[in-house]
Design a protein around this motif. Sequence first.
Motif, PDB file in Angstrom:
ATOM      1  N   SER A  11     -58.523 111.230   0.655  1.00 37.96           N
ATOM      2  CA  SER A  11     -57.507 111.886   1.477  1.00 37.96           C
ATOM      3  C   SER A  11     -58.204 113.034   2.197  1.00 37.96           C
ATOM      4  O   SER A  11     -59.391 113.275   1.975  1.00 37.96           O
ATOM      5  CB  SER A  11     -56.386 112.445   0.594  1.00 37.96           C
ATOM      6  OG  SER A  11     -56.906 113.468  -0.235  1.00 37.96           O
ATOM      7  N   LEU A  12     -57.455 113.738   3.041  1.00 37.90           N
ATOM      8  CA  LEU A  12     -58.034 114.916   3.699  1.00 37.90           C
ATOM      9  C   LEU A  12     -57.756 116.159   2.864  1.00 37.90           C
ATOM     10  O   LEU A  12     -57.225 117.162   3.357  1.00 37.90           O
ATOM     11  CB  LEU A  12     -57.466 115.070   5.101  1.00 37.90           C
ATOM     12  CG  LEU A  12     -58.075 114.138   6.133  1.00 37.90           C
ATOM     13  CD1 LEU A  12     -57.335 114.255   7.452  1.00 37.90           C
ATOM     14  CD2 LEU A  12     -59.561 114.453   6.339  1.00 37.90           C
ATOM     15  N   ARG A  13     -58.033 116.057   1.598  1.00 37.27           N
ATOM     16  CA  ARG A  13     -57.902 117.189   0.684  1.00 37.27           C
ATOM     17  C   ARG A  13     -59.246 117.416   0.017  1.00 37.27           C
ATOM     18  O   ARG A  13     -59.800 116.465  -0.544  1.00 37.27           O
ATOM     19  CB  ARG A  13     -56.845 116.898  -0.383  1.00 37.27           C
ATOM     20  CG  ARG A  13     -55.462 116.753   0.217  1.00 37.27           C
ATOM     21  CD  ARG A  13     -54.453 116.282  -0.804  1.00 37.27           C
ATOM     22  NE  ARG A  13     -53.185 115.997  -0.132  1.00 37.27           N
ATOM     23  CZ  ARG A  13     -52.324 115.056  -0.531  1.00 37.27           C
ATOM     24  NH1 ARG A  13     -52.593 114.320  -1.588  1.00 37.27           N
ATOM     25  NH2 ARG A  13     -51.213 114.862   0.130  1.00 37.27           N
ATOM     26  N   PRO A  14     -59.763 118.605   0.064  1.00 35.07           N
ATOM     27  CA  PRO A  14     -59.105 119.822   0.534  1.00 35.07           C
ATOM     28  C   PRO A  14     -59.344 120.152   2.006  1.00 35.07           C
ATOM     29  O   PRO A  14     -58.962 121.243   2.432  1.00 35.07           O
ATOM     30  CB  PRO A  14     -59.769 120.893  -0.340  1.00 35.07           C
ATOM     31  CG  PRO A  14     -61.185 120.408  -0.466  1.00 35.07           C
ATOM     32  CD  PRO A  14     -61.091 118.911  -0.511  1.00 35.07           C
ATOM     33  N   HIS A  15     -59.923 119.267   2.781  1.00 38.93           N
ATOM     34  CA  HIS A  15     -60.276 119.625   4.159  1.00 38.93           C
ATOM     35  C   HIS A  15     -59.051 120.075   4.964  1.00 38.93           C
ATOM     36  O   HIS A  15     -59.089 121.055   5.689  1.00 38.93           O
ATOM     37  CB  HIS A  15     -60.925 118.455   4.883  1.00 38.93           C
ATOM     38  CG  HIS A  15     -61.848 117.633   4.027  1.00 38.93           C
ATOM     39  ND1 HIS A  15     -61.389 116.865   2.976  1.00 38.93           N
ATOM     40  CD2 HIS A  15     -63.182 117.457   4.065  1.00 38.93           C
ATOM     41  CE1 HIS A  15     -62.419 116.261   2.397  1.00 38.93           C
ATOM     42  NE2 HIS A  15     -63.520 116.615   3.034  1.00 38.93           N
ATOM     43  N   GLY A  16     -57.984 119.256   4.858  1.00 43.55           N
ATOM     44  CA  GLY A  16     -56.725 119.640   5.493  1.00 43.55           C
ATOM     45  C   GLY A  16     -56.613 119.303   6.961  1.00 43.55           C
ATOM     46  O   GLY A  16     -55.527 119.345   7.526  1.00 43.55           O
TER      47      GLY A  16
ATOM     48  N   GLU B 125     -52.368 112.079   4.289  1.00 43.56           N
ATOM     49  CA  GLU B 125     -52.409 112.918   3.082  1.00 43.56           C
ATOM     50  C   GLU B 125     -53.421 114.030   3.315  1.00 43.56           C
ATOM     51  O   GLU B 125     -54.623 113.787   3.365  1.00 43.56           O
ATOM     52  CB  GLU B 125     -52.834 112.075   1.866  1.00 43.56           C
ATOM     53  CG  GLU B 125     -51.958 110.848   1.604  1.00 43.56           C
ATOM     54  CD  GLU B 125     -50.593 111.187   1.015  1.00 43.56           C
ATOM     55  OE1 GLU B 125     -50.355 112.372   0.709  1.00 43.56           O
ATOM     56  OE2 GLU B 125     -49.777 110.256   0.875  1.00 43.56           O
ATOM     57  N   TYR B 126     -52.911 115.246   3.511  1.00 44.94           N
ATOM     58  CA  TYR B 126     -53.820 116.360   3.755  1.00 44.94           C
ATOM     59  C   TYR B 126     -53.382 117.583   2.960  1.00 44.94           C
ATOM     60  O   TYR B 126     -52.594 117.453   2.023  1.00 44.94           O
ATOM     61  CB  TYR B 126     -53.977 116.626   5.255  1.00 44.94           C
ATOM     62  CG  TYR B 126     -52.713 116.956   6.030  1.00 44.94           C
ATOM     63  CD1 TYR B 126     -51.801 115.958   6.389  1.00 44.94           C
ATOM     64  CD2 TYR B 126     -52.434 118.258   6.431  1.00 44.94           C
ATOM     65  CE1 TYR B 126     -50.660 116.265   7.119  1.00 44.94           C
ATOM     66  CE2 TYR B 126     -51.299 118.571   7.177  1.00 44.94           C
ATOM     67  CZ  TYR B 126     -50.418 117.563   7.501  1.00 44.94           C
ATOM     68  OH  TYR B 126     -49.291 117.865   8.224  1.00 44.94           O
ATOM     69  N   SER B 127     -53.891 118.720   3.303  1.00 42.60           N
ATOM     70  CA  SER B 127     -53.627 119.911   2.509  1.00 42.60           C
ATOM     71  C   SER B 127     -53.701 121.129   3.407  1.00 42.60           C
ATOM     72  O   SER B 127     -54.189 121.043   4.540  1.00 42.60           O
ATOM     73  CB  SER B 127     -54.678 120.028   1.400  1.00 42.60           C
ATOM     74  OG  SER B 127     -55.967 120.001   1.988  1.00 42.60           O
TER      75      SER B 127
ATOM     76  N   TYR C  74     -52.342 127.005  -2.212  1.00 42.23           N
ATOM     77  CA  TYR C  74     -52.800 125.662  -1.819  1.00 42.23           C
ATOM     78  C   TYR C  74     -51.643 124.679  -1.942  1.00 42.23           C
ATOM     79  O   TYR C  74     -50.957 124.641  -2.969  1.00 42.23           O
ATOM     80  CB  TYR C  74     -53.929 125.215  -2.744  1.00 42.23           C
ATOM     81  CG  TYR C  74     -54.595 123.899  -2.372  1.00 42.23           C
ATOM     82  CD1 TYR C  74     -55.617 123.852  -1.436  1.00 42.23           C
ATOM     83  CD2 TYR C  74     -54.184 122.695  -2.975  1.00 42.23           C
ATOM     84  CE1 TYR C  74     -56.228 122.646  -1.106  1.00 42.23           C
ATOM     85  CE2 TYR C  74     -54.792 121.490  -2.645  1.00 42.23           C
ATOM     86  CZ  TYR C  74     -55.821 121.468  -1.708  1.00 42.23           C
ATOM     87  OH  TYR C  74     -56.421 120.281  -1.386  1.00 42.23           O
TER      88      TYR C  74
ATOM     89  N   ASN D 198     -52.238 124.966  10.834  1.00 38.52           N
ATOM     90  CA  ASN D 198     -52.952 125.039   9.563  1.00 38.52           C
ATOM     91  C   ASN D 198     -53.761 126.343   9.498  1.00 38.52           C
ATOM     92  O   ASN D 198     -53.706 127.080   8.514  1.00 38.52           O
ATOM     93  CB  ASN D 198     -53.853 123.789   9.487  1.00 38.52           C
ATOM     94  CG  ASN D 198     -54.596 123.637   8.180  1.00 38.52           C
ATOM     95  OD1 ASN D 198     -55.107 124.606   7.648  1.00 38.52           O
ATOM     96  ND2 ASN D 198     -54.676 122.419   7.662  1.00 38.52           N
TER      97      ASN D 198
END
Lengths: 162, 425
Positions: free
Chosen positions: A151-156, B189-191, B323, B363
């Motif tokens: 996934s794009l975690r932790p990139h975000g 799915e990101y953060s 986070y 973001n």
Amino acid sequence: MTVVALTRQNVVDFLYKEAKLLDEWKLKEWAALFTDDGTYKVPPIGKPEASPTESLFYVHDNRSRLQERAERLLKKEAHVEYPHSTTLRNYHNILVSGVESDVITVECNFTTHRTKREVLDTFVGKHKYEIVQQNGELAIKSKKVILHLDSLRPHGKISLIL
Amino acid sequence: MEELIRDNREKNEFLVHRSVFTDKEMLARERAEIFNKCWLFIGHETEVPEKGDYKRKKVGGRNLLLVHSQDGEIRALYNTCPHRGALVARESEGNSRVFRCFYHAWSFKNDGQLNGMPGKDGFPDDFNCDGEKDMKAVNRLESYRGFIFVNFDDQAISLDDYLGDAKEYIDLAADQSEAGLEVLGGVQEYSVRANWKLLAENSVDLYHGMPTHKTYFDIKQAQDPGLKRVKLEGRGKDLGNGHAVMEYVAPWGRPVAQWTPIWSEDLKQDMERMKEKLVERFGEERADRIANYNRNIIIFPNLVINDIMAITARTFYPSSPGYMEVSGYSLAPVGEDEEHRMARNNNFLEFLGPGGFATPDDNEALELCQEAYNNNEEVQWNDISKGMVRGEENAMATDELQMRSFWRQYKVRIEESMKKEVAQP
């Protein structure tokens, strides 16, 4: 116009030049590497062959949008990349096919590190290129970025050009 | 009790104490009083259309399995083996009649019922006669217009009552299609390295539109020579229960149905026809709202439905105060014409998502807030007062009523928590 006989090394050098332009934030020069019908795409993670109508890509740029992307990122108001992040791109395991044909296909692994505000993110995956000769120079007809992440975690975000 | 939110209507001042973004104790209270008690979005019916279809989902900190069981019912199973606890389904999605835990090979039907295990002779004959060894399902699962929610509180009010006035706005998005909406593949799915409530605020904040997203509007202006001035105008509305909406006009195209100059002439004619069809179905006024107005809806606490240049739903959950994990969906009419779908998706990606021209700047804004909250000791309050002077009934979309609606509900729920001993941080 003379068509120069190409070697694998010419193609590899061309890719290294692309990576260098991106690392040096010479984004207009990067966009200029593309043909007039050039495309830059990042399909969904885990679905590299997904259809862009049935699935949501991360990036699905035609030539004009990749130009907009490059120019946007150079503006001070592209906040996520201002001040510019520091990046380092490595291309490895470069496989060049059809160096004598009209369209050369290249597949390579990439590792792109990005650091900003003391946070380091690393993107890994494969690049797939279609490369053609144009006015005696190589040009990118398509670049597809296949992320090998969960996934794009932790990139975000994919704020930089991969 | 320490004051966290100052809602001073006489002074037209609304302040939020910044500790709510950084304090571990607050996160524990939020989990207990908000995420364990509110309706939380888990997914859309079209993600599991066929019997046997399943998708793993993280909701409210749980590992769930959204499954379309063989009996036709959609369930949310806790993805944990009743035997010793291992995660049962390990693939992120698929289709199966049976789930099998690899650890000791217990297997379960896709409604959760224990199907069998090796070494049965080691267990009593009436083993599992009470169903205690079945995979457990979330007791409360309800849906509205295809949007499925779960609630971990068995005593919670119905989803219908919970959504209340927000339903009108979900309807306006869902009514774009006679055949219903569907979720596209490739949920993002990101953060964000920031507190989850900052994304709730940001998603119904039109005030930030121009300064944060100037580069996007520059591109819009370059594409449309007729666009002299970017107009982002409309109303903000409190929908009760912490839900809120802003409804406004904007200079981007809407796939249903507001044409924009980067789209073909064919699409222009199609859009006009679609609009006429909407007028037939809903009358002039509602058709105009559906086709030409944008809506950003916050469903308390952590679902955002943005019916803007495309339709996106996003849900988010904090793993720590600084986070959050975000899941971003794209929704589109079932059976949408290919050219329209492509125009929609290109519209989506131009602004939205981790690779868009706008979302990454949001973001960044959220992360810069979070980073600077290390000054909280001396600089303590956020100001969310914009528009109070106008009276809440006159709120503009660029005011901050939408955020106040969220915070007022937050205040009610957290004040309840403050009477109690702190939950485990």
